[in-house]
Design an enzyme around this catalytic site. Structure first.
Site, PDB file in Angstrom:
ATOM      1  CG  ASP A 129      -2.240   0.629   1.026  1.00  0.00           C
ATOM      2  OD1 ASP A 129      -2.352   1.479   0.125  1.00  0.00           O
ATOM      3  OD2 ASP A 129      -3.179   0.302   1.779  1.00  0.00           O
ATOM      4  CG  ASP A 175      -9.542   2.045  -0.250  1.00  0.00           C
ATOM      5  OD1 ASP A 175      -9.088   0.904  -0.433  1.00  0.00           O
ATOM      6  OD2 ASP A 175      -8.914   2.945   0.337  1.00  0.00           O
TER       7      ASP A 175
HETATM    8  C1  GLA Z   1      -5.779   1.666   2.286  1.00  0.00           C
HETATM    9  C2  GLA Z   1      -6.183   0.499   1.421  1.00  0.00           C
HETATM   10  C3  GLA Z   1      -7.243  -0.312   2.125  1.00  0.00           C
HETATM   11  C4  GLA Z   1      -6.717  -0.783   3.461  1.00  0.00           C
HETATM   12  C5  GLA Z   1      -6.268   0.403   4.291  1.00  0.00           C
HETATM   13  C6  GLA Z   1      -5.581  -0.054   5.551  1.00  0.00           C
HETATM   14  O1  GLA Z   1      -6.821   2.588   2.405  1.00  0.00           O
HETATM   15  O2  GLA Z   1      -6.630   0.928   0.174  1.00  0.00           O
HETATM   16  O3  GLA Z   1      -7.645  -1.404   1.338  1.00  0.00           O
HETATM   17  O4  GLA Z   1      -5.644  -1.662   3.240  1.00  0.00           O
HETATM   18  O5  GLA Z   1      -5.355   1.233   3.563  1.00  0.00           O
HETATM   19  O6  GLA Z   1      -5.168   0.996   6.347  1.00  0.00           O
END
Ligand code: GLA
Length: 693
Positions: free
Chosen positions: A444, A512
Site C-alpha cells: 500500500d 477502496d
Molecule cells: C488503504 C487500502 C485499504 C486498506 C487500508 C488499511 O486505504 O486501500 O484497502 O488496506 O489502507 O489501512
C-alpha cells in the site's frame, strides 16, 4: 513478426508491428521527424509517402511543427517541448546531430549528440512480439540541467477532428471514463504527487470523434511510471495533434545520466473495444510478470475488522474463508507495532505481541493448513510520526529543514531514494516474507509526497525519480529472491494503477470503494486499458463500508466476478443463506475464471443511467456474459443482448438454461435475457461451443 528497417537514401526507419506501421526519418538538420503511424505499409510504400510540412510562406511556424519524434526545445520549435535542457555556459535547447543507429531484433536505438554542447541522446523503440504496441524511451548522457525529459512525442496523422478518451476520478471513485473533444492548445493530465494518483491515469486515447465501441481508428498512449508524470495533448490550429508524455513535473530538474520510463503507443482499428483488447493482450503477455497464471480467489480482512486485528479473529475469518472456497487469505492493516489505529505504528514492522503472542507463525501455519496461501498488508514507504522508527530516524522522511512536515492520514513519506532507507525496507520485507512463508504482499501507499526535500543531498530533485525507482528495485529484488511471492499494488485503492507497477506486481487493488454499483463505472474505466486479470474486486458487506448502500449479495458477487474475485466482508457474521450463495458463486467463478482473466473483453452495454450494463469475455470455445440491471421501470421495452466475439457458424450451449443457440443468432439478434425481477438484478451466463462433428 515485427520488422524494423532503415532506408539509407531517405534516412527513414520503418517499424512494422503485427498489423500496423510506424515510420520516422531524419530531416535536413538531423532532427528525428515523424513520417507515418497507422495501418500496415511496407517499407517501399512508406517511401512513396510525401512529406507534409507547413507551407514555406508561413513565416510564423516551423515547417516541421508537431512532427518531432522528441520535441526538443530550441531554434524555431515552438511546440510543446518534450526535451528541455540548459547547459553550464547558459546555452539552452538542443541542436540534433545524428551519430548512428542499431537494430537488434525487435529493438531500434538511434543515437544523437548535441552539435556543440555535452549531451548525447538515444531514442529507443521496441515492438513486443505479436503486438501493435510500440514501446519508446529516451536515454540522456552528458552534462546538462534537464528541465524536462519526456519519454517520447507522438505525432498523429491529420484527422478531421480530435477527441480524447481518458479517465479522471478521486479516492474511492477512480477511473471514471471521459470522452471529450480536444480543445486547441495544450491539454495536460498529470500527477504532482509523487504517485500515479487517483485523479488522472497516465494514458490517453485519441480518435477523430466518430469511433464507437466497435468501429473506428483509435490511437492510444500509456506511460509506465508510478511517480509524478505529465501527459500533454497539443492540438494546433495548423491541424495537427501530438501527445507528449513522461515522468517529472514542472520545476523539478534532472541530471544525466537519465533513462526515461517506457511510454507505449498503440494504433488499432475496430473501435474502443478493439483498442482495449489489444492493450489487455499487451499487458497480459508483455507487462505482468506471470502472464500464464490464474489469480486465486482471495479473502481480505480490512472491511471486516478495520484495525481490530487479533489472532483469534483472523483464524476465525480464515476458517470461514477456506470453507467458502477461498484460495488466498490476506491479513490487512493492524497486525504490527502499535498500529491499533491510523495514528501510530507505521514503520514498526514487527508483529504486535499483544495481538499475536506467539508471533505470526501460528496464523500463517493455520492458513496454510487450511489449504490457502497467506498474504499480508504492508506500507513500506510510510511512517507515523508516532512510531519508534520516526523517533529513531526523523531525517528519513521527505522534508525541508525549516518547513512544517505536513501529515496526511497522520503519516509522512520515507525517502526511498536514500540507500539506507531502501536497505532498511529490504531487510524487514525480506525477513517477513522469508521467515514466515508469506505468499502475497498487499503493498500500500496511502498518501502523496509533500515538502519533498532531502537535506544535505546536493541534488535533491532526484528523489522524485529515484523514490519510484527504489520501490521498483525493491519489488524486483524481493520477487527474484522469493520466486513464489506475488504482490498486489495499492495506494488507498487505485492511486497506483499504471504499466510501471504492473510490470512487477500481479494485481491491483482497484478502489477502496467496493459498492457494486459504483464499481460498474470504476471497472468500466479501468478496463479501457487494463485487463480483468489484474483488477482486484471484493464482495463486501451491506451497507457498504464507504457508500452505505445496500445491494443484494448475488449482484455484489456478479460485479466482483468480472475481475479477480475476492471477498472482504465479515463472513463470520454472514447468514447460512449468504454463505451458501457465496460458496456457490465462488465455485462458479473458479470455473469461469480462465475466461474472465485470460479472455477477450467485449463491453456490450456500458454503464450509463440506471439501465442494463453488460459485458462478455471470450476464450476459445467458452464465453461468459455478465448482465446487470440497476433499476426496472414499469413497462420499459427490453431487447435481446447482442453478443460479440463468437463464431457465426457454431452453436453454443447455455449451461444454465440448457438451450443451444446459433452463433449467427447471438451475433445478429442476440441472447434473450431473463433477469430476475426487481432492482439490482443480475445474471452470469456461460456459453460453450458445441462440437459440430
Ligand atoms: C488503504 C487500502 C485499504 C486498506 C487500508 C488499511 O486505504 O486501500 O484497502 O488496506 O489502507 O489501512
Amino acid at each position: 513478426m515485427a520488422e524494423i528497417s532503415f532506408a539509407e537514401a531517405t534516412r527513414t526507419w520503418v517499424l512494422n508491428a503485427a498489423s500496423s506501421t510506424y515510420a520516422f526519418r531524419l530531416d535536413e538538420d538531423d532532427a528525428p521527424s515523424h513520417v507515418y503511424w497507422g495501418p500496415a505499409l511496407t517499407a517501399a510504400e512508406v517511401g512513396e509517402l510525401g512529406v507534409t510540412t507547413q507551407p514555406w510562406w508561413d513565416g510564423f511556424n516551423d515547417p516541421n511543427e508537431g512532427l518531432d519524434e522528441l520535441a526538443a526545445d530550441g531554434g524555431t520549435r515552438y511546440w510543446t517541448p518534450a526535451l528541455q535542457v540548459r547547459f553550464a555556459d547558459g546555452t539552452r535547447a538542443l541542436e540534433w546531430r545524428y551519430t548512428g543507429h542499431e537494430i537488434t531484433g525487435d529493438h531500434l536505438r538511434v543515437d544523437f549528440a548535441d552539435r556543440h554542447c555535452p549531451l548525447r541522446i538515444a531514442l529507443h523503440y521496441r515492438i513486443p512480439h505479436g503486438t501493435d504496441v510500440i514501446e519508446r524511451w529516451t536515454e540522456l548522457a552528458g552534462d546538462a540541467e534537464v528541465v524536462r525529459a519526456d519519454s517520447a512525442s507522438w505525432a498523429l496523422p491529420v484527422l478531421d477532428d480530435y477527441r480524447l478518451s481518458h479517465v479522471t476520478g478521486r479516492w474511492a471513485a477512480e477511473t471514471q471514463l471521459e470522452r471529450v473533444p480536444v480543445a486547441h492548445g495544450e491539454t495536460v493530465f498529470a500527477s504532482r504527487r509523487g504517485i500515479t494518483g487517483h485523479h488522472a491515469n497516465p494514458w490517453v486515447m485519441v480518435d477523430d470523434g466518430t469511433a464507437t465501441e466497435d468501429h473506428g481508428e483509435v490511437y492510444g498512449v500509456a506511460l509506465a511510471w508510478s511517480g509524478s508524470w505529465r501527459m500533454t495533448t497539443t492540438r494546433s490550429s495548423t491541424g495537427r495533434l501530438s501527445i507528449s508524455g513522461g515522468f517529472g513535473q514542472d520545476g523539478v530538474v534532472h541530471r544525466p545520466p537519465l533513462t526515461t520510463p517506457v511510454i507505449a503507443g498503440l494504433y488499432t482499428r475496430g473501435g474502443f473495444g478493439a483498442a482495449s483488447r489489444a492493450w489487455h493482450d499487451y499487458v497480459r503477455q508483455h507487462v505482468l510478470p506471470h502472464p500464464e497464471e490464474l489469480r486465486p480467489v482471495l479473502y481480505n480482512s480490512w472491511e471486516a475488522t478495520g484495525f481490530d486485528v487479533t489472532e483469534a479473529g483472523q483464524r476465525a475469518l480464515a476458517e470461514r474463508a477456506a470453507s467458502l472456497g477461498v484460495e488466498l487469505f490476506v491479513m490487512d492493516d493492524g497486525w504490527f507495532g502499535a498500529r491499533t489505529g491510523d495514528h501510530a505504528g507505521l514503520g514498526d514492522w514487527h508483529v504486535n505481541e499483544e495481538r499475536f503472542p506467539d508471533g505470526l507463525k501460528p496464523l500463517v501455519d493455520a492458513v496454510h493448513g487450511l489449504g490457502m496461501k497467506f498474504g499480508i498488508w504492508v506500507e513500506p514507504e510510510m511512517v507515523n510520526p508516532d512510531s519508534d522508527l520516526y523517533r529513531a530516524h526523523p531525517d528519513w522522511v521527505l522534508h525541508h529543514p525549516h518547513r512544517k512536515r505536513s501529515e496526511l492520514r497522520r503519516q509522512l513519506v520515507l525517502n526511498f531514494a536514500r540507500p539506507d532507507v531502501a536497505a532498511w525496507a529490504h531487510g524487514w520485507l525480506d525477513a517477513l516474507v522469508g521467515d514466515h512463508g508469506v505468499d502475497f504482499l498487499k503493498w500500500d501507499m496511502n498518501r502523496p509526497f509533500s515538502e519533498a526535500g532531502w537535506p544535505g543531498e546536493p541534488d535533491q530533485d532526484r528523489l522524485w525519480v529515484e523514490h519510484t525507482r527504489a520501490v521498483y528495485a525493491l519489488m524486483d529484488r524481493l520477487r527474484a529472491d522469493h520466486p513464489g511471492l506475488r504482490i498486489e499494488a495499492c495506494s488507498g485503492g487505485g492511486g497506483r494503477i499504471d504499466l510501471g507497477v504492473m510490470a512487477r506486481t500481479d494485481q491491483i487493488w482497484t478502489s477502496d470503494n467496493t459498492d457494486a454499483l459504483d464499481r460498474l463505472r470504476i471497472q468500466h474505466g479501468y478496463s479501457q486499458l487494463y485487463p480483468a486479470r489484474a483488477m482486484s474486486a471484493w464482495v463486501t458487506d451491506n451497507p457498504n463500508f464507504v457508500t452505505q448502500r445496500s445491494i443484494p449479495l448475488r449482484f455484489r458477487f456478479h460485479v466482483a466476478m468480472a475481475g479477480v474475485l475476492g471477498v472482504g466482508g465479515d463472513i463470520v457474521e454472514w447468514s447460512d443463506e449468504d454463505l451458501a450463495l457465496a460458496r456457490e458463486q465462488i465455485a462458479r467463478y473458479r470455473d469461469i475464471r480462465p475466461v474472465v482473466q485470460h479472455g477477450a473483453l467485449y463491453r456490450l452495454r456500458p454503464p450509463s443511467g440506471d439501465g442494463l450494463v453488460a459485458l462478455q469475455y471470450v476464450l476459445g470455445d467458452r464465453s461468459v456474459v455478465f448482465a446487470y440491471r440497476q433499476a426496472t421501470h414499469f413497462n420499459a421495452p427490453t431487447r435481446p443482448l447482442r453478443l460479440a466475439g463468437l463464431d457465426r457458424s457454431a452453436r453454443y450451449l447455455d449451461a444454465g438454461s440448457g438451450r443451444v443457440h446459433s452463433g449467427a443468432v447471438l451475433l445478429s439478434d442476440g441472447l434473450p435475457l431473463t433477469l430476475p425481477k426487481g432492482d439490482f438484478a443480475s445474471t452470469v451466463i456461460t456459453l460453450t461451443r458445441q462440437d459440430t462433428h
